[in-house]
Design a protein around this motif. Structure first.
Motif, PDB file in Angstrom:
ATOM      1  N   UNK A 159       0.839  -1.194   0.000  1.00  0.00           N
ATOM      2  CA  UNK A 159       0.000   0.000   0.000  1.00  0.00           C
ATOM      3  C   UNK A 159       0.875   1.245   0.000  1.00  0.00           C
ATOM      4  N   UNK A 160       0.322   2.325  -0.577  1.00  0.00           N
ATOM      5  CA  UNK A 160       1.027   3.597  -0.709  1.00  0.00           C
ATOM      6  C   UNK A 160       2.351   3.403  -1.437  1.00  0.00           C
ATOM      7  N   UNK A 162       3.927   2.267  -5.793  1.00  0.00           N
ATOM      8  CA  UNK A 162       3.604   2.064  -7.206  1.00  0.00           C
ATOM      9  C   UNK A 162       2.851   0.754  -7.414  1.00  0.00           C
ATOM     10  N   UNK A 163       3.165  -0.235  -6.591  1.00  0.00           N
ATOM     11  CA  UNK A 163       2.455  -1.515  -6.676  1.00  0.00           C
ATOM     12  C   UNK A 163       0.957  -1.316  -6.454  1.00  0.00           C
ATOM     13  N   UNK A 164       0.600  -0.549  -5.435  1.00  0.00           N
ATOM     14  CA  UNK A 164      -0.811  -0.300  -5.136  1.00  0.00           C
ATOM     15  C   UNK A 164      -1.480   0.469  -6.277  1.00  0.00           C
ATOM     16  N   UNK A 165      -0.754   1.401  -6.881  1.00  0.00           N
ATOM     17  CA  UNK A 165      -1.302   2.160  -8.010  1.00  0.00           C
ATOM     18  C   UNK A 165      -1.633   1.231  -9.174  1.00  0.00           C
ATOM     19  N   UNK A 166      -0.706   0.335  -9.496  1.00  0.00           N
ATOM     20  CA  UNK A 166      -0.904  -0.573 -10.622  1.00  0.00           C
ATOM     21  C   UNK A 166      -2.045  -1.543 -10.337  1.00  0.00           C
ATOM     22  N   UNK A 167      -2.105  -2.078  -9.109  1.00  0.00           N
ATOM     23  CA  UNK A 167      -3.194  -2.998  -8.748  1.00  0.00           C
ATOM     24  C   UNK A 167      -4.547  -2.317  -8.903  1.00  0.00           C
ATOM     25  N   UNK A 236      -5.974   8.264  -8.770  1.00  0.00           N
ATOM     26  CA  UNK A 236      -5.503   6.962  -8.292  1.00  0.00           C
ATOM     27  C   UNK A 236      -4.048   7.050  -7.860  1.00  0.00           C
ATOM     28  N   UNK A 237      -3.230   7.733  -8.643  1.00  0.00           N
ATOM     29  CA  UNK A 237      -1.807   7.872  -8.300  1.00  0.00           C
ATOM     30  C   UNK A 237      -1.646   8.596  -6.968  1.00  0.00           C
ATOM     31  N   UNK A 242      -0.097   7.361  -1.733  1.00  0.00           N
ATOM     32  CA  UNK A 242       0.104   8.214  -0.566  1.00  0.00           C
ATOM     33  C   UNK A 242       0.850   9.483  -0.910  1.00  0.00           C
ATOM     34  N   UNK A 243       0.627   9.987  -2.133  1.00  0.00           N
ATOM     35  CA  UNK A 243       1.301  11.193  -2.653  1.00  0.00           C
ATOM     36  C   UNK A 243       2.810  11.009  -2.779  1.00  0.00           C
TER      37      UNK A 243
END
Length: 294
Positions: A159-160, A162-167, A236-237, A242-243
């Protein structure tokens, strides 16, 4: 007299398509072309960090291209887009293949396809935020892995990041790849596949020489949807990273919040140009119009 009527009828047939398309053309002109023209003009206005003036200058573009941050954000945007596109193609093609060639009943195919649309019954925001309690340190996924003894400490990259963004992107946009691929794949004549098997072709030969080529139009249409959606998003990004990550649209949003309209307009025109070039390249590789007619 009949000749005159015939000539007038021919003229009417020629003019009628243009009359029919005029309402749509007017809407596109008013709500798409005109705003883009104004954004393009605004990108050339002078800006002194406080006010902007209706004049012609290339300073906004010069600052844009001279900034290393621009190239980093563009590289991050294209990276997100490429990874999400690859994953959505793999998932969309696999789901479509299963629905087309392993589910023989049309009613069941439609039912399963409708099940894929269930997440879209809620808003994108709710679907995105629902990943936070699942991927967090104390989330369901981490706690499940700890409970079965796979890990001792929670995985922090879930979480927070790039992995979370892609998911989240894959979850939001995979359906835009499934539907066009399934629509193309379901039109494949099964007798062609049977003939190929009778000729000695194995499953891999059938997949690469028949199914994938005949599904190209769906893959291209899905690509257009996914690429434009990912490259035009910033929410989403911002939330899922998390910014900690950003893209071109995030930078544009920050400039707009600070009333830096001419630099934001220049960034917008650059992004539009890149997206148009990417889609043009895809359409040059595959003639979607001819594929859809067949």
């Amino acid at each position: 007299m009949s000749g005159a009527r015939r000539i007038s009828g021919m003229r009417l047939e020629r003019v009628l398509p243009y009359v029919q398309v005029m309402p749509l053309a007017a809407v596109l002109l008013l709500f798409l072309v005109v705003p883009l023209v104004f954004v393009g003009l605004l990108s050339f206005w002078e800006f002194d960090d406080i006010q902007y003036y209706p004049s012609f200058t290339l300073a906004n573009y010069q600052e844009l291209f001279a900034s290393p941050l621009t190239w980093k954000l563009m590289a991050d945007t294209i990276t997100f887009t490429a990874v999400v596109w690859l994953l959505t193609v793999l998932i969309g093609f696999t789901c479509s293949y299963f629905l087309t060639f392993h589910i023989r009943t049309l009613r069941v195919q439609i039912l399963l396809l409708l099940i894929c649309t269930i997440p879209f019954w809620t808003s994108n925001v709710i679907r995105m935020i629902s990943w936070i309690p699942f991927l967090g340190k104390q989330g369901v996924f981490n706690q499940g892995l700890i409970a079965v003894g796979v890990i001792d400490q929670p995985l922090e990259f879930l979480l927070y990041s790039d992995f979370a963004v892609i998911v989240c992107y894959v979850n939001l946009f995979t359906l835009f790849m499934i539907v066009p691929i399934f629509n193309s794949m379901v039109k494949i004549d099964l007798s062609i596949i049977e003939a190929a098997r009778d000729a000695g072709a194995n499953s891999w030969n059938i997949l690469t020489n028949i199914i994938i080529p005949l599904s190209r139009s769906g893959i291209v249409l899905g690509t257009i949807f996914v690429v434009t959606l990912v490259m035009g998003d910033f929410f989403v990004v911002k939330i899922m990273s998390g910014s900690q990550s950003a893209n071109v649209v995030s930078a544009m949003k920050n400039e707009i919040d600070q009333l830096y309209y001419p630099p934001a307009a220049a960034s917008a025109m650059l992004l539009i140009l890149i997206v148009v070039l990417m889609i043009t390249l895809v359409l040059r590789i595959v003639d979607v119009r001819r594929e859809l007619v067949q």
